[in-house]
Design an enzyme around this catalytic site. Structure first.
Site, PDB file in Angstrom:
ATOM      1  N   LYS A  72       0.843  -1.206   0.000  1.00  0.00           N
ATOM      2  CA  LYS A  72       0.000   0.000   0.000  1.00  0.00           C
ATOM      3  C   LYS A  72       0.875   1.252   0.000  1.00  0.00           C
ATOM      4  O   LYS A  72       1.932   1.265   0.634  1.00  0.00           O
ATOM      5  CB  LYS A  72      -0.908  -0.035   1.233  1.00  0.00           C
ATOM      6  CG  LYS A  72      -1.939   1.095   1.314  1.00  0.00           C
ATOM      7  CD  LYS A  72      -2.847   0.927   2.541  1.00  0.00           C
ATOM      8  CE  LYS A  72      -3.910   2.008   2.631  1.00  0.00           C
ATOM      9  NZ  LYS A  72      -4.810   1.829   3.802  1.00  0.00           N
ATOM     10  N   SER A 147      -9.879   1.772   2.860  1.00  0.00           N
ATOM     11  CA  SER A 147      -9.010   2.588   2.028  1.00  0.00           C
ATOM     12  C   SER A 147      -7.934   1.793   1.275  1.00  0.00           C
ATOM     13  O   SER A 147      -7.388   2.279   0.296  1.00  0.00           O
ATOM     14  CB  SER A 147      -8.300   3.640   2.889  1.00  0.00           C
ATOM     15  OG  SER A 147      -7.416   3.018   3.807  1.00  0.00           O
ATOM     16  N   SER A 171     -10.081  -0.626   7.031  1.00  0.00           N
ATOM     17  CA  SER A 171      -9.475  -0.503   5.699  1.00  0.00           C
ATOM     18  C   SER A 171      -8.759  -1.733   5.161  1.00  0.00           C
ATOM     19  O   SER A 171      -8.339  -1.726   4.010  1.00  0.00           O
ATOM     20  CB  SER A 171      -8.492   0.664   5.687  1.00  0.00           C
ATOM     21  OG  SER A 171      -9.206   1.844   5.531  1.00  0.00           O
TER      22      SER A 171
END
Ligand code: GLN
Length: 479
Positions: A72, A147, A171
């Site tokens: 990420k 997210s 997330s």
């Protein structure tokens, strides 16, 4: 079967039998990415050349030797961009490795590329990225969740064997549910956050996305443990998550909280969860009803505490020390103001304004302090519930993946996408999501298994028993 569809565990045995080489694995993934990522847009940046070099140098005696992992875009990897999908960090290059990255390297992993996310991890759909929208591999007109939407989508689309994300209020678990993969949010303090760009420091945890529970256990193991550079990381060493994995659920008590089956939940999701509960019962688990009475307050508490912490954490992006700097400032206030106005997107601004408001004198007691107290009540709910059970079963998300644009104009609706995940962060316990069925539109449904503090072994064991008695995890999107 193509190599990109494999798991860490299956590749490990192929690698040690010398049936494949790490280079072949990386090449297979790069081809897959080339063919499907234009549709999915899960990756922001690829490490292709370096990944091939790392493949050639891989040490196969290590637990992740030769296994490519996607990262990420809020975790620092030296020399890589680390933009948090924000214009304010558009030109930022990481100067050091996050501890989880050092641990991946020590374990022999190959770092494949950077995945898309909501700006600074604020969102539930990855629509708040400054670099474009990631698509759900099961229906490219839908969001992948957020997210960590990019990290979930690339695993769901078989463009990565596994990935890392971060979870402040859901997330990892929510996008894992929506993309049909396994997502683990470890106990607060289990995994170091050194080198994770902070959103809400009392809630943030790093965790893996994988295709199976066994891979989740393996990857969680690798990234866990005390880190002197993160003083919130626990002193205790992580237990061996793989040793109890296959013990089954016979004799385990699994709690079902009545507050998690609410009006407004998609009936297909509810059915998927009820079937999964029954399945676990038929495998020998004892199902008990538990109560988490303060669940209803969790969303309100979260959006006070998380925004308050975010407003403090994001103060460092001022055009002086990091990232975007406005041109020709008239004075220092103009420099701060315009750098931030130009660099941050609208959701991040909304959170900073909300967070500054709840921390301001006159409102601090009414909002921030009161939210801290309710957080204690939520924590106590879990402590009480875990006296009656070993793990708790809930839906991960009230609906399957929604359409791109469906909620982006309505922040409150978007915030409600997390109603089943945020209490877990507030109570600092652990939770994972794994596939437990599909809607009639062939969209994945996720089962959330919540464990007490340091209870990862228990939830992985429940997950393993369920996964191995079903075939949901073997389904693939049509891409
Ligand atoms: N969707 C939640 C939010 O917008 C949670 C995000 C997260 O876990 N990083 O804050």
């Amino acid at each position: 079967m193509s190599l990109y569809t494999e798991t860490i565990t299956s590749l490990r045995s192929k690698l040690s039998a010398k049936e494949v080489s790490p280079r072949e694995i990386v090449e297979s993934l790069l081809k897959r990415i080339e063919s499907v990522d234009p549709k999915i847009q899960g990756y922001l940046w690829m490490n292709a050349e370096e990944a091939l070099q790392q493949a050639d140098a891989a040490d196969l005696s290590k637990p992740l030797g030769g296994i490519p992992i996607a990262i990420k875009d809020n975790l620092n990897v030296i020399g890589n961009p680390c933009t948090c999908a924000s214009k304010i960090l558009a030109n930022y290059q990481a100067l050091y490795d996050a501890t989880v990255i050092s641990k991946l390297r020590e374990a022999g992993a190959i770092l494949l590329g950077r995945t898309n996310m909501d700006e600074f991890a604020m969102g539930s759909s990855t629509e708040n990225s400054s670099w474009g929208k990631t698509r759900n591999p099961w229906d490219i007109d839908r969001i992948p969740g957020g997210s960590s939407g990019g990290s979930a989508a690339v695993v769901g689309a078989h463009e990565a064997i596994a990935s890392l994300g971060s979870d402040t209020g859901g997330s990892i678990r929510q996008p894992a549910a929506l993309c049909g993969c396994v997502g683990m949010k470890p106990t607060y303090g289990r995994v170091s956050r050194y080198g994770l760009v902070a959103f809400a420091s009392s809630l943030d945890q790093v965790g893996p996305f994988t295709k199976t529970i066994e891979d989740s256990a393996l990857l969680t193991q690798v990234i866990s443990g005390h880190d002197p550079r993160d003083n919130t990381s626990a002193l205790q060493a992580a237990p061996d998550f793989l040793s109890d994995l296959k013990k089954g659920v016979k004799g385990m008590r699994l709690g079902v909280p009545k507050e998690y089956f609410v009006a407004g939940m998609d009936p297909q999701v509810e059915k998927g969860i009820r079937d999964a509960i029954q399945q676990l019962q038929s495998l020998g688990a004892e199902i008990v009803e538990v109560s988490l009475p303060h669940t209803e307050q969790a969303t309100a508490v979260y959006y006070i505490l998380a925004t308050a912490e975010a407003s403090a954490n994001l103060a460092r992006f001022d055009g002086v020390r990091y990232g975007h700097r406005a041109s020709n400032p008239t004075d220092v206030l103009d420099l701060y103001g315009r750098s931030r106005a130009e660099g941050f997107g609208s959701e991040v601004k909304r959170r900073i304004i909300l967070g500054t408001y709840v921390l301001s004198s006159g409102y601090y007691d009414a909002y921030y302090n009161r939210a801290q107290k309710v957080r204690q009540l939520i924590t106590r709910d879990f402590t009480e519930a875990f006296k009656k059970c070993d793990a708790i079963l809930t839906p991960t998300s009230p609906t399957a993946a929604f359409k791109i644009g469906e909620k982006s104009q309505d922040p409150l609706q978007m915030y409600l996408a997390d109603i089943f995940t945020i209490a877990v962060n507030l109570a600092e316990v652990c939770g994972l999501s794994l596939p437990c069925g599909f809607t009639s539109e062939k969209l994945p449904i996720g089962l959330q298994i919540i464990g007490p503090k340091w209870g990862e072994s228990a939830i992985l064991r429940v997950g393993q028993a369920y996964e191995q008695s079903t075939s949901w995890h073997q389904q693939r999107p049509n891409l």
